[in-house]
Every structure is written in C-alpha cells, then in structure tokens.
Motif scaffolding. Structure first.
Motif, PDB file in Angstrom:
ATOM      1  N   UNK A 170      19.946 -35.434  -5.869  1.00  0.00           N
ATOM      2  CA  UNK A 170      18.544 -35.093  -6.101  1.00  0.00           C
ATOM      3  C   UNK A 170      17.697 -36.363  -6.089  1.00  0.00           C
ATOM      4  N   UNK A 171      18.180 -37.386  -6.770  1.00  0.00           N
ATOM      5  CA  UNK A 171      17.474 -38.671  -6.775  1.00  0.00           C
ATOM      6  C   UNK A 171      17.353 -39.209  -5.359  1.00  0.00           C
ATOM      7  N   UNK A 172      18.428 -39.047  -4.603  1.00  0.00           N
ATOM      8  CA  UNK A 172      18.439 -39.524  -3.226  1.00  0.00           C
ATOM      9  C   UNK A 172      17.376 -38.790  -2.410  1.00  0.00           C
ATOM     10  N   UNK A 173      17.283 -37.459  -2.635  1.00  0.00           N
ATOM     11  CA  UNK A 173      16.300 -36.647  -1.932  1.00  0.00           C
ATOM     12  C   UNK A 173      14.886 -37.098  -2.287  1.00  0.00           C
ATOM     13  N   UNK A 174      14.679 -37.401  -3.550  1.00  0.00           N
ATOM     14  CA  UNK A 174      13.357 -37.867  -3.973  1.00  0.00           C
ATOM     15  C   UNK A 174      12.999 -39.171  -3.270  1.00  0.00           C
ATOM     16  N   UNK A 175      14.004 -40.044  -3.102  1.00  0.00           N
ATOM     17  CA  UNK A 175      13.760 -41.309  -2.407  1.00  0.00           C
ATOM     18  C   UNK A 175      13.371 -41.032  -0.955  1.00  0.00           C
ATOM     19  N   UNK A 178       9.816 -39.898  -0.871  1.00  0.00           N
ATOM     20  CA  UNK A 178       8.944 -41.060  -1.087  1.00  0.00           C
ATOM     21  C   UNK A 178       8.712 -41.830   0.207  1.00  0.00           C
ATOM     22  N   UNK A 179       9.784 -42.016   0.932  1.00  0.00           N
ATOM     23  CA  UNK A 179       9.740 -42.741   2.194  1.00  0.00           C
ATOM     24  C   UNK A 179       8.850 -42.015   3.197  1.00  0.00           C
ATOM     25  N   UNK A 180       9.005 -40.686   3.246  1.00  0.00           N
ATOM     26  CA  UNK A 180       8.223 -39.869   4.179  1.00  0.00           C
ATOM     27  C   UNK A 180       6.749 -39.982   3.855  1.00  0.00           C
ATOM     28  N   UNK A 181       6.457 -39.941   2.567  1.00  0.00           N
ATOM     29  CA  UNK A 181       5.067 -40.028   2.156  1.00  0.00           C
ATOM     30  C   UNK A 181       4.475 -41.374   2.569  1.00  0.00           C
ATOM     31  N   UNK A 182       5.294 -42.425   2.446  1.00  0.00           N
ATOM     32  CA  UNK A 182       4.836 -43.760   2.831  1.00  0.00           C
ATOM     33  C   UNK A 182       4.468 -43.780   4.314  1.00  0.00           C
ATOM     34  N   UNK A 183       5.108 -42.913   5.121  1.00  0.00           N
ATOM     35  CA  UNK A 183       4.782 -42.825   6.543  1.00  0.00           C
ATOM     36  C   UNK A 183       3.544 -41.977   6.802  1.00  0.00           C
ATOM     37  N   UNK A 184       2.965 -41.426   5.740  1.00  0.00           N
ATOM     38  CA  UNK A 184       1.728 -40.664   5.894  1.00  0.00           C
ATOM     39  C   UNK A 184       1.919 -39.171   6.093  1.00  0.00           C
ATOM     40  N   UNK A 185       3.156 -38.681   5.946  1.00  0.00           N
ATOM     41  CA  UNK A 185       3.397 -37.254   6.116  1.00  0.00           C
ATOM     42  C   UNK A 185       2.938 -36.490   4.879  1.00  0.00           C
ATOM     43  N   UNK A 186       2.239 -35.403   5.111  1.00  0.00           N
ATOM     44  CA  UNK A 186       1.866 -34.519   4.010  1.00  0.00           C
ATOM     45  C   UNK A 186       3.084 -33.670   3.658  1.00  0.00           C
ATOM     46  N   UNK A 190       8.662 -26.679  -2.556  1.00  0.00           N
ATOM     47  CA  UNK A 190       8.756 -25.668  -3.600  1.00  0.00           C
ATOM     48  C   UNK A 190       9.916 -26.064  -4.494  1.00  0.00           C
ATOM     49  N   UNK A 191       9.788 -25.729  -5.743  1.00  0.00           N
ATOM     50  CA  UNK A 191      10.856 -26.059  -6.653  1.00  0.00           C
ATOM     51  C   UNK A 191      10.738 -25.187  -7.888  1.00  0.00           C
ATOM     52  N   UNK A 192      11.867 -24.949  -8.540  1.00  0.00           N
ATOM     53  CA  UNK A 192      11.747 -24.363  -9.856  1.00  0.00           C
ATOM     54  C   UNK A 192      12.203 -25.370 -10.913  1.00  0.00           C
ATOM     55  N   UNK A 193      12.474 -26.608 -10.451  1.00  0.00           N
ATOM     56  CA  UNK A 193      12.782 -27.681 -11.398  1.00  0.00           C
ATOM     57  C   UNK A 193      11.500 -28.410 -11.765  1.00  0.00           C
ATOM     58  N   UNK A 194      11.082 -28.272 -13.000  1.00  0.00           N
ATOM     59  CA  UNK A 194       9.875 -28.953 -13.439  1.00  0.00           C
ATOM     60  C   UNK A 194      10.032 -30.455 -13.288  1.00  0.00           C
ATOM     61  N   UNK A 195      11.227 -30.909 -13.593  1.00  0.00           N
ATOM     62  CA  UNK A 195      11.538 -32.328 -13.520  1.00  0.00           C
ATOM     63  C   UNK A 195      11.198 -32.885 -12.142  1.00  0.00           C
ATOM     64  N   UNK A 196      11.483 -32.068 -11.129  1.00  0.00           N
ATOM     65  CA  UNK A 196      11.262 -32.511  -9.764  1.00  0.00           C
ATOM     66  C   UNK A 196       9.770 -32.646  -9.465  1.00  0.00           C
ATOM     67  N   UNK A 197       9.013 -31.630  -9.833  1.00  0.00           N
ATOM     68  CA  UNK A 197       7.574 -31.670  -9.620  1.00  0.00           C
ATOM     69  C   UNK A 197       6.986 -32.875 -10.354  1.00  0.00           C
ATOM     70  N   UNK A 198       7.476 -33.089 -11.561  1.00  0.00           N
ATOM     71  CA  UNK A 198       6.968 -34.181 -12.384  1.00  0.00           C
ATOM     72  C   UNK A 198       7.297 -35.528 -11.734  1.00  0.00           C
ATOM     73  N   UNK A 199       8.480 -35.603 -11.117  1.00  0.00           N
ATOM     74  CA  UNK A 199       8.926 -36.887 -10.584  1.00  0.00           C
ATOM     75  C   UNK A 199       8.232 -37.268  -9.286  1.00  0.00           C
TER      76      UNK A 199
END
Lengths: 308, 253
Positions: A170-175, A178-186, A190-199
């Motif tokens: 999961x941490x790896x997926x978040x990384x 993050x990388x994708x966002x740095x490339x400017x991708x919107x 969807x998630x039902x893990x609050x932790x994920x949305x928060x992170x």
C-alpha cells in the motif's frame, strides 16, 4: 480554470431497478488528487465506470476536458486512463505486449520506447517480457497502471488501488501515486480506507448510498469538522468526577488518573481556560496535558451515520 | 475511424493464433486428412463418381466448408468471450472505439484465421486428389463470404455466451449438424425426395452447393440462390451485432 472532469446531476439506475447514483455533482481540477471515500456499495465504482464509459448514465452529463462523455466519447475517453479494481489481465500475455495493445486500442501510434519508460518507472523494467501469470499481485497492479498510462492520459482513475493489499504494498502504491502527481496527472481514486484518503488526497469526496455527502479539501475538512480531545493526566487518581466539573462532560479513564475533555475547534470558545481554572479550584493536580485531533475516520463514520 | 484500434485488436488476435499454432493450425489439417482417409480412400473406393466427379474430389469443397465454418465461429466467439470472461473487456468499453471497429478487429482476425485454415486444407487436399477449379473467382468469393459471415455469427455467440458451455453449445448443437446434413459428403440429389425438400431449409446447403459449383460447375441449387442466401445471412448477423452494441446487450448497462 475550468474543471477537467465535470459531473452534473448524474443518476444511474441499473436494469434491475437499483439506483446506484442519485444526482451526483462533482468537479475535479487538473493536477489534483481526489479521493472518493465511501463504504462498500456506496456507488464509487459505478461513478467511475460511468465517467469512463463502461456503464451508461441514466440522466445527467459528464464532461472530461470539456468533451461530453456520450456525444464526444472519443475525445473524452482519449484523456482517461482507468485502473480497475480487479486484477483483470490475460495470464499468458507479457507486460510489454499488453501495454502495447492498450495503447493501440486508444488509436495511438506504437511507441515502445515510451511504454518501456512507463513500465520501468513502475519498477517493472526487468519484467517487460515475463509472463503475467508469474508476477506478484503488486506487480500485476502496476501492469494495470502501465496499461492505463500507455496512451498518455491526463486523468487517471484508480478504483480501489490498494484493496486487499498488505501494508508495505500500500505504501508502495502511494509512492507511485505521488510520482504520477508530480508528472501533472490528475488522479481520482476510490477507497474505503480512510487512512489512504488521508495519506494521499488533496480533496476528499465522501459518498454514500449514491450521493455525495461532501467535497472538501482534506486539511480544511479535518480542521472544520475535527473535534479535539484534551487529555488531562492527574497526579493522583480520583474515584469520580467532582460535582463542580459536571458541566464539562468529562470522561474519566479506568485508572482514575485520566480525564478526557472533548471540544470543537471551530467553536467560539473552547472552554479550556475555564476548565483548567475549575480543575485547580476543585483541588485536582495535573501532571500532563495533551491534545488529540480526531482522525478522518471518526469524521467519516459520523457523516455516514448521519446520512443513514 | 480509429484504425489504430482495429489494427491493435487484429494483431493481438493473430498473435494468439500464431502462439498456439499447434492447436490452431495442425489440428484442422490432421482432422481433414483423417476425413480423406476415411471418406476418400476407405468409403470413396466403393463410390465411383458423384455427378461426374470422383468422390474423393467431390468431398473437398464440403470439407473445406466444414472446417472454415467451425473455425470461423469458434475463433470469433472465443476472441470476444475471453476478454469478457477474464474481465479485460473493461478496456474495450472505456477506449475511444465504436462497435464497428471492435467488430472489424475481432471478426477480421477470426475470418483471416479460418481463411488461412481453408487454404491449407485446399492445399492438403491437393496431395490426395486431383483438383480442378472451374470458377476461381467465385470460389474465392464464396470462401471469403463464408469466413466473414460465420465469424460474425461466432462474434454474436461470444457476446451472448455467459459461460464456456454456452460458448460450445451453438457450434456443437447447431452448426456441426447443419454442416454434416448440408451435403458436405453427399449430393442432396442422393436423398429421397421428401428429405430433399426438408434439406432445403438448411442454410448450409446453399453455401456448400455454391462452393462446390465453383469447383466443378455442378450445383444442387442455383448459384444465384446460394449467393443470395449467404448475403442474407451476413446481413442478419450484421443487423444483430448493430442491435447488440446499440442496446449494450450483455456488454454495457
């Protein structure tokens, strides 16, 4: 700046009569990460599927990059990459072949150099020609992301990217996100893990029973809706809360040394000063104080219950 | 028109064909050779000629049709059913493609595969019997139309099928009997008069008769009717596919 994805009064009623979406309005800005947070069966996947063209809207309109997803579906879909919830991959294909197919399907001219770059970026550089059946679950998920990115979309939809995935992955997926966002991708996930949305999210849309309950910047949401808890540690245990403090709604910990005071940060007065004064007045000696911000989880549970 | 998508689907399907070369190519060749041994050599030696053609040669058009029809149907049905079964159909539905492009991709690939198989069987047959082709252009036309129309039928079956049993059902219960009873191995003039009438309701009769005419210049039914029959059949399949994609039946809710 106009929204890159705009959903207006969207409803979706399935053939069996089930109403999965009941008038959804949502605007997503370019470059942001928005999390659609909701319990199972809230309508998250239906919303994404309808934007991407897998299901047809019953009423309402959706535009992506200014193009209507029904009347201008080619232009609209060309800008979308979709990563489905299930690991839908042909076991006997290879990452390179399957991404090549995805790119072709979107009508883009072949570009193996770009596909290699995407796969390498997703740490699949040494698995380009490996059989997909030999890959681990995390790798398969990344192959799906590579497929979704193969035609260089502006918007990426991730449907439950970390459902049933262990903490490390999961941490790896978040990384990766993050990388994708740095490339400017919107990114819309969807998630039902609050932790994920928060992170990882910039904004959070809470969805339940086919309705969007709120859309808010994550920090704003937590600030506005957050309740804080002031925990007071006493030097000596007490058997019960003194009469003079009854009005504060304090709760006493089991060992008698801990007092919790819940207050709303948005209120005009938090009552802390008065409480501390009254505590001293009641003859209680304090050893330590700390405050705790309520997590998104508590906010979320509160909202979903309210809607029920 | 998204030609890139047609190309991608076509090449992807053809790649599967060439990866599984044994089952896709060698098995039809072997089974055809077996038909020749059984019908051509063993039984055929007791039948001299049918309508002035040696029996070995007489069954060649029927054999090609048998393989082409079953191969076109099964390849096309599997091609579109597999993404549905494994879940990768989401890609086709969310890509900027329309039903015409998807259909051309899958049906084109399946028709090409069955055409290759048909040609290989024709060549194989050349080793067993002396073949002459009276109307080469008509032969190619009949072969092509059969490949395409049965690939269209297979495509419909693949979309309709909800499981692997259903995928096999129509080819097994409908197509194979119709082909066997459609005059692959005999001329319908050999049947009793009552059955000759019944057999005219079998659409495959017209295809095999027309195809055989292209080889030997003799036909059970007029060639024009054969052509009309196959054109109508193709048209019906196209209409069904158009309806499927228009309504999203079994594909998109």
């Amino acid at each position: 700046m106009p929204a890159i994805v705009k959903v207006t009064d969207l409803t979706k009623r399935y053939n069996d009569g089930f109403e999965a979406l009941k008038g959804v309005n949502l605007e997503i800005e370019e470059g942001e990460i928005i999390a659609l947070l909701g319990p199972n069966g809230a309508g998250k996947t239906t919303l994404i599927s309808t934007i991407c063209g897998i299901t047809m809207p019953t009423s309402g309109t959706i535009t992506v990059g200014g193009y209507d997803t029904v009347t201008k579906y080619r232009e609209a879909r060309a800008q979308i990459g979709l990563v489905p919830q299930e690991l839908n991959l042909e076991p006997f294909e290879t990452p390179m072949r399957t991404t090549r197919f995805s790119r072709g399907l979107f009508g883009k001219p072949p570009n193996d150099a770009y596909l290699k770059e995407v796969l390498t970026e997703l740490s699949l550089g040494d698995k380009l020609d490996a059989g997909i059946r030999t890959l681990s679950g995390g790798m398969k998920r990344r192959v799906l992301i590579a497929k979704a990115l193969s035609h260089e979309p502006r918007v990426l939809f991730l449907d439950e990217p970390t459902a049933g995935v262990d903490v490390e992955l999961r941490k790896e997926m978040w990384a990766v996100v993050d990388k994708l966002r740095a490339n400017g991708t919107t990114i819309i996930l969807t998630t039902h893990y609050i932790e994920e949305a928060e992170a990882i999210a910039d904004r959070i849309a809470v969805i339940n029973k086919g309705e969007i309950l709120l859309v808010e910047r994550k920090d704003e949401l937590m600030r506005q809706m957050g309740q804080k808890v002031l925990r007071i540690e006493l030097t000596a245990p007490i058997a019960e809360i003194p009469e003079a403090l009854a009005a504060y709604g304090l709760s006493l910990g089991e060992d008698g040394c801990m007092l919790d005071y819940t207050y709303d940060v948005t209120g005009e007065r938090t009552g802390i000063t008065r409480l501390l004064g009254d505590l001293a007045g009641a003859g209680l000696k304090m050893r330590d104080l700390h405050t705790k911000q309520s997590s998104l989880e508590e906010i979320f549970v509160g909202l979903v219950k309210e809607g029920a | 028109m998204n030609f890139g998508a047609i190309r991608a689907i076509f090449l992807y399907e053809m790649a599967r064909f060439f990866r599984t070369l044994t089952q896709s190519l060698i098995s039809p060749v072997i089974s055809t050779s077996l038909y020749f041994v059984v019908f051509g050599a063993a039984i055929g030696s007791r039948i001299d000629e049918v309508e002035g053609v040696s029996y070995g040669a007489f069954i060649v058009p029927g054999l090609i049709m048998l393989s082409v029809m079953t191969q076109a149907t099964s390849n096309a049905s599997f091609g579109i059913y597999f993404p549905k079964f494994i879940g990768t159909i989401y890609e086709h539905l969310s890509a900027p493609v329309n039903f015409i492009e998807i259909t051309i991709g899958y049906v084109g690939a399946a028709a090409t595969k069955s055409l290759i198989i048909g040609v290989i069987i024709l060549v194989t047959a050349g080793f067993f019997v002396d073949l002459q082709i009276a109307h080469p252009v008509a032969m190619v036309a009949f072969l092509l139309l059969t490949c395409i129309s049965f690939a269209l039928l297979g495509f419909i079956i693949g979309i309709w099928a909800g499981n692997f049993e259903q995928l096999q059902l129509i080819p097994l219960l409908v197509i194979t009997p119709l082909v066997f009873l459609g005059g692959s191995f005999y001329s319908i003039t050999m049947l009793p008069p009552a059955w000759q009438v019944v057999t005219l309701f079998n659409p495959v009769v017209y295809l095999i008769s027309g195809f055989r005419w292209a080889f030997f210049g003799t036909a059970d039914v007029p060639v024009a009717i054969s052509l009309i029959a196959i054109t109508v059949f193709t048209g019906l399949c196209l209409a069904a596919i158009w309806w499927i994609f228009k309504t999203g039946w079994r594909l998109r809710q």
